[in-house]
Design a protein around this motif. Structure first.
Motif, PDB file in Angstrom:
ATOM      1  N   ASP A 228      47.771  43.491  52.643  1.00 20.70           N
ATOM      2  CA  ASP A 228      46.615  42.616  52.437  1.00 20.70           C
ATOM      3  C   ASP A 228      46.046  42.798  51.025  1.00 20.70           C
ATOM      4  O   ASP A 228      44.843  42.850  50.820  1.00 20.70           O
ATOM      5  N   ARG A 229      46.939  42.877  50.048  1.00 21.40           N
ATOM      6  CA  ARG A 229      46.510  43.107  48.661  1.00 21.40           C
ATOM      7  C   ARG A 229      45.965  41.831  48.018  1.00 21.40           C
ATOM      8  O   ARG A 229      46.425  40.734  48.299  1.00 21.40           O
ATOM      9  N   LYS A 230      45.006  41.998  47.096  1.00 18.99           N
ATOM     10  CA  LYS A 230      44.465  40.902  46.321  1.00 18.99           C
ATOM     11  C   LYS A 230      45.172  40.817  44.968  1.00 18.99           C
ATOM     12  O   LYS A 230      45.397  41.821  44.300  1.00 18.99           O
ATOM     13  N   ARG A 231      45.531  39.578  44.582  1.00 19.04           N
ATOM     14  CA  ARG A 231      46.105  39.314  43.267  1.00 19.04           C
ATOM     15  C   ARG A 231      45.169  38.380  42.515  1.00 19.04           C
ATOM     16  O   ARG A 231      44.752  37.348  43.041  1.00 19.04           O
ATOM     17  N   TYR A 232      44.863  38.747  41.284  1.00 16.74           N
ATOM     18  CA  TYR A 232      43.981  37.955  40.443  1.00 16.74           C
ATOM     19  C   TYR A 232      44.771  37.435  39.245  1.00 16.74           C
ATOM     20  O   TYR A 232      45.430  38.214  38.549  1.00 16.74           O
ATOM     21  N   TRP A 233      44.691  36.119  38.998  1.00 14.78           N
ATOM     22  CA  TRP A 233      45.373  35.511  37.862  1.00 14.78           C
ATOM     23  C   TRP A 233      44.330  35.245  36.782  1.00 14.78           C
ATOM     24  O   TRP A 233      43.403  34.457  36.978  1.00 14.78           O
ATOM     25  N   VAL A 234      44.466  35.958  35.653  1.00 20.30           N
ATOM     26  CA  VAL A 234      43.502  35.868  34.564  1.00 20.30           C
ATOM     27  C   VAL A 234      44.229  35.434  33.296  1.00 20.30           C
ATOM     28  O   VAL A 234      45.114  36.144  32.802  1.00 20.30           O
ATOM     29  N   ASP A 235      43.893  34.252  32.792  1.00 14.33           N
ATOM     30  CA  ASP A 235      44.500  33.722  31.557  1.00 14.33           C
ATOM     31  C   ASP A 235      46.027  33.779  31.622  1.00 14.33           C
ATOM     32  O   ASP A 235      46.699  34.136  30.644  1.00 14.33           O
ATOM     33  N   GLY A 236      46.582  33.445  32.763  1.00 16.57           N
ATOM     34  CA  GLY A 236      48.026  33.415  32.911  1.00 16.57           C
ATOM     35  C   GLY A 236      48.670  34.736  33.276  1.00 16.57           C
ATOM     36  O   GLY A 236      49.875  34.778  33.558  1.00 16.57           O
ATOM     37  N   GLY A 237      47.901  35.810  33.278  1.00 20.44           N
ATOM     38  CA  GLY A 237      48.420  37.122  33.641  1.00 20.44           C
ATOM     39  C   GLY A 237      48.050  37.488  35.064  1.00 20.44           C
ATOM     40  O   GLY A 237      47.002  37.084  35.573  1.00 20.44           O
ATOM     41  N   MET A 238      48.928  38.246  35.726  1.00 20.65           N
ATOM     42  CA  MET A 238      48.677  38.633  37.110  1.00 20.65           C
ATOM     43  C   MET A 238      48.218  40.077  37.187  1.00 20.65           C
ATOM     44  O   MET A 238      48.824  40.971  36.619  1.00 20.65           O
ATOM     45  N   VAL A 239      47.101  40.288  37.893  1.00 15.04           N
ATOM     46  CA  VAL A 239      46.544  41.619  38.114  1.00 15.04           C
ATOM     47  C   VAL A 239      46.421  41.824  39.612  1.00 15.04           C
ATOM     48  O   VAL A 239      45.812  41.014  40.322  1.00 15.04           O
ATOM     49  N   GLU A 240      47.011  42.916  40.104  1.00 15.66           N
ATOM     50  CA  GLU A 240      46.983  43.219  41.531  1.00 15.66           C
ATOM     51  C   GLU A 240      46.284  44.555  41.744  1.00 15.66           C
ATOM     52  O   GLU A 240      46.455  45.483  40.946  1.00 15.66           O
TER      53      GLU A 240
END
Length: 326
Positions: A228-240
């Motif tokens: 149940d991990r969250k992934r954040y897309w910031v300015d085209g980059g993926m942060v999990e």
């Protein structure tokens, strides 16, 4: 090939995480060595490490139980001279990944890709060389950057940069997010600090603050089924964000078991009271132990660990007195 084994909570085990050695050329201050604590010994190869055939035999057996993914870890797995051979002999259908500090990737990344490695996680906790040296007790900052570049060039992308978020690194999160922005073959994995395993609770920070900040910065947010991990897309980059501490949903979505470098199976990162030896690692012993470990898995938070009236976590009474496995 049969389908994946499921534990009593309905979680199918589709992945294994294998520590190939507890040796490492770094001495990171937050290291818990796959939950075992600081067990590192001499840098020379030790007799207690599983040999090439042991690792391959284990993978061949669990492949028959529907395991689809393997991640090689350590210590530093690239201290194993037989790493390329192990990867080459891994069952063809398995996705193969590795976690490394990156210092040995230059000169070996292409061979690893050719052997069958699909992707790699590289530990990089700061973009500041001095802070990096303080965290890792190593002056290998430039070598790590070269290793990341070598992995991208070899096609082991996206390369995930692992950053443990705690007192020493929290101030560098925004820089690391900017670092992976755009399409440069990099992604960022922010890993929650685990004070229970490291013994330094004063270094802990509130990971929810990082979630909240990323939610404000992100163009979009996704939820990954695994843990149940969250992934954040910031300015085209993926942060999990990997945030297992006191996270019942994280534990309830875990489909992976672990193997220590000595050939013990464990059902949970946080537990060491369920270690089970695979003995001489015959196919029969491997199969029997794997079945037992999967059958005895428990969600760590919410089942094995439960919250008491004071808001603290303690072992569920029904597990007290359970004998430790040989």
């Amino acid at each position: 090939m049969s389908g994946p084994l499921a534990d009593d909570f309905g979680r199918e085990v589709t992945g294994v995480r294998i520590s190939l050695t507890d040796r490492c050329n770094f001495d990171c201050v937050y290291c818990h060595n796959e939950g075992l604590g600081d067990t590192r010994g001499p840098m020379d190869p030790q007799d207690d490490e599983m040999d090439t055939d042991d690792v391959v035999r284990f993978l061949e057996v669990v492949a028959e139980y529907g395991v689809e993914k393997v991640k090689f870890t350590g210590g530093e797995p690239m201290l194993r001279d037989d790493l390329e051979e192990i990867i080459r002999r891994t069952p063809d259908h398995m996705e193969v990944s590795m976690t490394t500090n990156g210092t040995f990737l230059p000169g070996r990344a292409e061979d690893l890709k050719e052997a069958g490695l699909d992707r790699v996680n590289v530990s990089q906790d700061a973009l500041d060389p001095d802070e990096f040296a303080e965290i890792t007790k190593s002056g290998a900052y430039d070598e790590v950057l070269k290793g990341v570049e070598a992995a991208v060039d070899a096609g082991l992308d996206p390369v995930k940069l692992n950053m443990v978020v705690f007192k020493h690194t929290a101030g560098y999160v925004d820089e690391m997010v900017d670092h992976v922005a755009g399409d440069n073959g990099l992604q960022l994995q922010l890993i929650q600090y685990m004070p229970e395993l490291t013994g330094r609770p004063e270094w802990n920070i509130d990971i929810q603050r990082v979630h909240d900040w990323l939610a404000e910065e992100a163009d979009r947010v996704e939820t990954r089924e695994m843990h149940d991990r969250k992934r954040y897309w910031v300015d085209g980059g993926m942060v999990e964000i990997v945030d297992p501490v006191e996270n019942e949903e994280f534990c309830a979505n875990c489909g992976r078991v672990r193997v220590t470098h000595e050939g013990y199976l464990k059902g949970c990162l946080n537990r060491n009271d369920d270690l089970q030896s695979m003995g001489e690692m015959t196919r029969e012993e491997i199969a029997e132990t794997f079945e037992d470990v999967v059958a005895n898995r428990v969600p760590y938070y919410g089942e094995y660990m439960v919250e008491n009236d004071d808001g603290e976590y303690e072992i569920n009474e029904k597990y007290l007195g359970t004998p430790t496995a040989d």
